[in-house]
Design a protein around this motif. Structure first.
Motif, mmCIF file in Angstrom:
data_model
loop_
_atom_site.group_PDB
_atom_site.id
_atom_site.type_symbol
_atom_site.label_atom_id
_atom_site.label_comp_id
_atom_site.label_asym_id
_atom_site.label_seq_id
_atom_site.Cartn_x
_atom_site.Cartn_y
_atom_site.Cartn_z
ATOM 1 N N MET A 1 22.172 4.138 -33.584
ATOM 2 C CA MET A 1 22.467 4.195 -32.146
ATOM 3 C C MET A 1 22.975 2.821 -31.681
ATOM 4 S SD MET A 1 19.943 5.488 -29.058
ATOM 5 C CE MET A 1 19.527 6.969 -29.971
ATOM 6 N N SER A 2 24.030 2.807 -30.869
ATOM 7 C CA SER A 2 24.639 1.550 -30.442
ATOM 8 C C SER A 2 23.739 0.818 -29.450
ATOM 9 C CB SER A 2 26.005 1.808 -29.800
ATOM 10 O OG SER A 2 25.837 2.464 -28.557
ATOM 11 N N ILE A 3 23.957 -0.524 -29.332
ATOM 12 C CA ILE A 3 23.172 -1.335 -28.422
ATOM 13 C C ILE A 3 23.416 -0.926 -26.969
ATOM 14 C CG2 ILE A 3 24.982 -3.104 -28.487
ATOM 15 C CD1 ILE A 3 21.222 -3.629 -27.732
ATOM 16 N N GLU A 4 24.634 -0.460 -26.662
ATOM 17 C CA GLU A 4 24.931 -0.039 -25.286
ATOM 18 C C GLU A 4 24.081 1.170 -24.896
ATOM 19 O OE1 GLU A 4 27.205 -0.609 -27.581
ATOM 20 O OE2 GLU A 4 28.360 -2.326 -26.823
ATOM 21 N N VAL A 5 23.986 2.167 -25.808
ATOM 22 C CA VAL A 5 23.174 3.357 -25.529
ATOM 23 C C VAL A 5 21.692 2.987 -25.448
ATOM 24 C CG1 VAL A 5 22.465 5.623 -26.391
ATOM 25 C CG2 VAL A 5 24.857 4.894 -26.615
ATOM 26 N N THR A 7 20.459 0.148 -24.581
ATOM 27 C CA THR A 7 20.242 -0.582 -23.320
ATOM 28 C C THR A 7 20.078 0.376 -22.148
ATOM 29 O OG1 THR A 7 21.463 -2.518 -24.105
ATOM 30 C CG2 THR A 7 21.250 -2.266 -21.726
ATOM 31 N N THR A 39 12.699 1.665 -33.270
ATOM 32 C CA THR A 39 13.848 0.904 -33.774
ATOM 33 C C THR A 39 13.515 0.082 -35.024
ATOM 34 O OG1 THR A 39 13.341 -0.864 -32.178
ATOM 35 C CG2 THR A 39 15.048 0.728 -31.565
ATOM 36 N N GLU A 308 23.853 -10.569 -28.281
ATOM 37 C CA GLU A 308 25.281 -10.356 -28.511
ATOM 38 C C GLU A 308 25.903 -9.531 -27.382
ATOM 39 O OE1 GLU A 308 22.881 -9.749 -30.657
ATOM 40 O OE2 GLU A 308 23.197 -11.291 -32.195
ATOM 41 N N LEU A 309 25.150 -8.524 -26.905
ATOM 42 C CA LEU A 309 25.664 -7.680 -25.829
ATOM 43 C C LEU A 309 25.861 -8.492 -24.550
ATOM 44 C CD1 LEU A 309 26.327 -4.878 -24.579
ATOM 45 C CD2 LEU A 309 23.896 -4.679 -24.024
#
Length: 436
Positions: A1-5, A7, A39, A308-309
């Motif tokens: 799962m991406s960091i954007e999702v 978040t 995670t 990083e985000l």
């Protein structure tokens, strides 16, 4: 799962449970533990425990219960009554004088005890009825108490500055020194606002009639009221700046000053000590649990790749480095309306500080801007602490809507002060460079 999702899910869960009314500590800690487990698995809990343990070993944290205990004692000694009488005699004959005097007392309280609630409760109990009785506009009276009370976290010694130093690694002594001139600036700006507003609209804060004004003899005799508070301020700040004590040790000196104050006012009793100690335990316990929960939050979000985000998002902000700083201040301003200041610090600072230092800004200067933002958060709806402190002591005729309405012009003055410090950073950095 991406960091954007992740978040979106992470902050969505936080917001959902906060809206339900659950305590911040359990929301921060609970959501963080669940996300850590899914995670990184069970082993991630050791990382949280390690961070909490390193925090518990910090000598700096000892200052928090000491400064809280000092404030709890001073709140009950009668210092505020004598200070208000002195300000009443000196400033009562000036339009808006009682409001200006109230600001001065709040600044003195801030320099004595390091939290905002003490001055708000004291002045709400003593100064507010006096101002309303003499025809002051309730918005003017409520606004000056709310504003002055918030300076307790800016004018040193400040508990939030201690936490800022703990999280960021900057010197507590430098943060204390950095808060002095910005505190004076905000006091001058707020006083100027009251003077100008009362000159243009005299009915908002009338001067005392001549028959109620004091003679010069009464005024000078009343000055004795400031001797003890100034002595406590000198004991605390003087011992730090003079290199005699660390900020943590200075907190113990402040407690000694508060105990001497209680003895001078003949209020020193075991019941006072017991009540002050119990309230100190409760407030310190709350701060510590939020601190631990926020460490879990920080560990969880950073382990997802938050750094990083955030850095990527900051690079997209127009305006270069100053655009990044303004965006950070806006984020903190909005968070301060709905979250506890300690929680905000522990959520944002681990993410913000590497970026601030990477852009070449002074962390002491940024810390002062951050603390002023927290101070504004104490006085802004819907969850500003000072609003509820004040509501607890005002007459029943004053509604929460009245308190909300009263703070608007005063918030704008504080924002103006923060803008001046942004443009002229030496206001925050001159004294730390001079003393240290």
């Amino acid at each position: 799962m991406s960091i954007e999702v992740l978040t979106l899910l992470f902050f969505g869960a936080l917001l959902f449970f906060l809206v339900l009314g659950l305590p911040l500590t359990f929301v921060l800690g609970g959501v963080s533990v669940v996300f850590l487990y899914f995670t990184w698995g069970f082993d991630s809990f050791f990382m949280v425990a390690s961070q909490i343990w390193s925090t518990m070993e910090s000598f700096t944290l000892v200052a928090i219960p000491l400064f809280v205990f000092m404030a709890m004692i001073l709140e009950r000694t009668g210092v505020a009554n004598d200070l208000y009488r002195m300000m009443h005699l000196w400033w009562g004959g000036v339009r808006g004088g009682l409001a200006i005097g109230t600001l001065g007392i709040c600044a003195l309280f801030a320099a004595m005890c390091g939290i905002s609630g003490a001055a708000v409760v004291a002045m709400g109990t003593i100064a507010l009825p006096s101002m309303l009785e003499r025809g002051y506009d309730k918005n003017m009276a409520l606004g000056c108490i709310n504003t002055g009370g918030g300076w307790g976290i800016l004018i040193p010694p400040s508990i939030l500055m201690i936490l800022y130093s703990l999280i960021t690694g900057v010197s507590v002594g430098k943060m204390f020194a950095a808060g002095i001139l910005p505190g004076v600036l905000l006091m001058v700006l707020t006083t100027a606002y009251i003077i100008i507003r009362c000159y243009l609209q005299p009915h908002l804060a009338p001067a005392l009639p001549p028959e109620e004004r004091a003679s010069w003899g009464e005024k000078f005799r009343a000055l004795r009221a400031v001797i003890l508070p100034i002595a406590i301020v000198v004991m605390v700040l003087g011992s730090i700046i003079g290199g005699i004590t660390t900020p943590t040790e200075a907190a113990a000196v402040g407690v000694l000053g508060a105990l001497i104050s209680a003895m001078v006012y003949r209020k020193f009793t075991w019941s006072l000590m017991h009540e002050a100690a119990i309230r100190t335990f409760k407030l310190t316990g709350m701060i510590m649990w939020i601190l631990f929960a926020a460490h879990a939050f920080s560990a969880a979000y950073q382990s997802m790749g938050a750094q990083e985000l955030i850095e990527g998002l900051m690079e997209m902000i127009p305006g270069g480095p100053w655009g990044v700083i303004l965006s950070m201040m806006l984020i903190v301003f909005l968070l301060a309306m709905v979250l506890d200041p300690v929680g905000i610090m522990l959520i944002t600072l681990p993410v913000f500080m590497p970026i601030v230092e990477g852009l070449g800004f002074d962390p002491i200067w940024f810390g002062i801007l951050f603390v002023i933002n927290m101070e504004i958060g104490y006085m802004t709806p819907p969850f500003g602490f000072n609003l509820f402190y004040l509501k607890g002591v005002v007459p029943p005729s004053i509604t929460m809507q009245d308190i909300y309405k009263s703070i608007i012009p005063f918030v704008l003055v504080q924002v103006l002060g923060m803008g001046i410090i942004m443009v002229f950073p030496d206001i925050a950095t001159y004294l730390p460079d001079l003393f240290f």
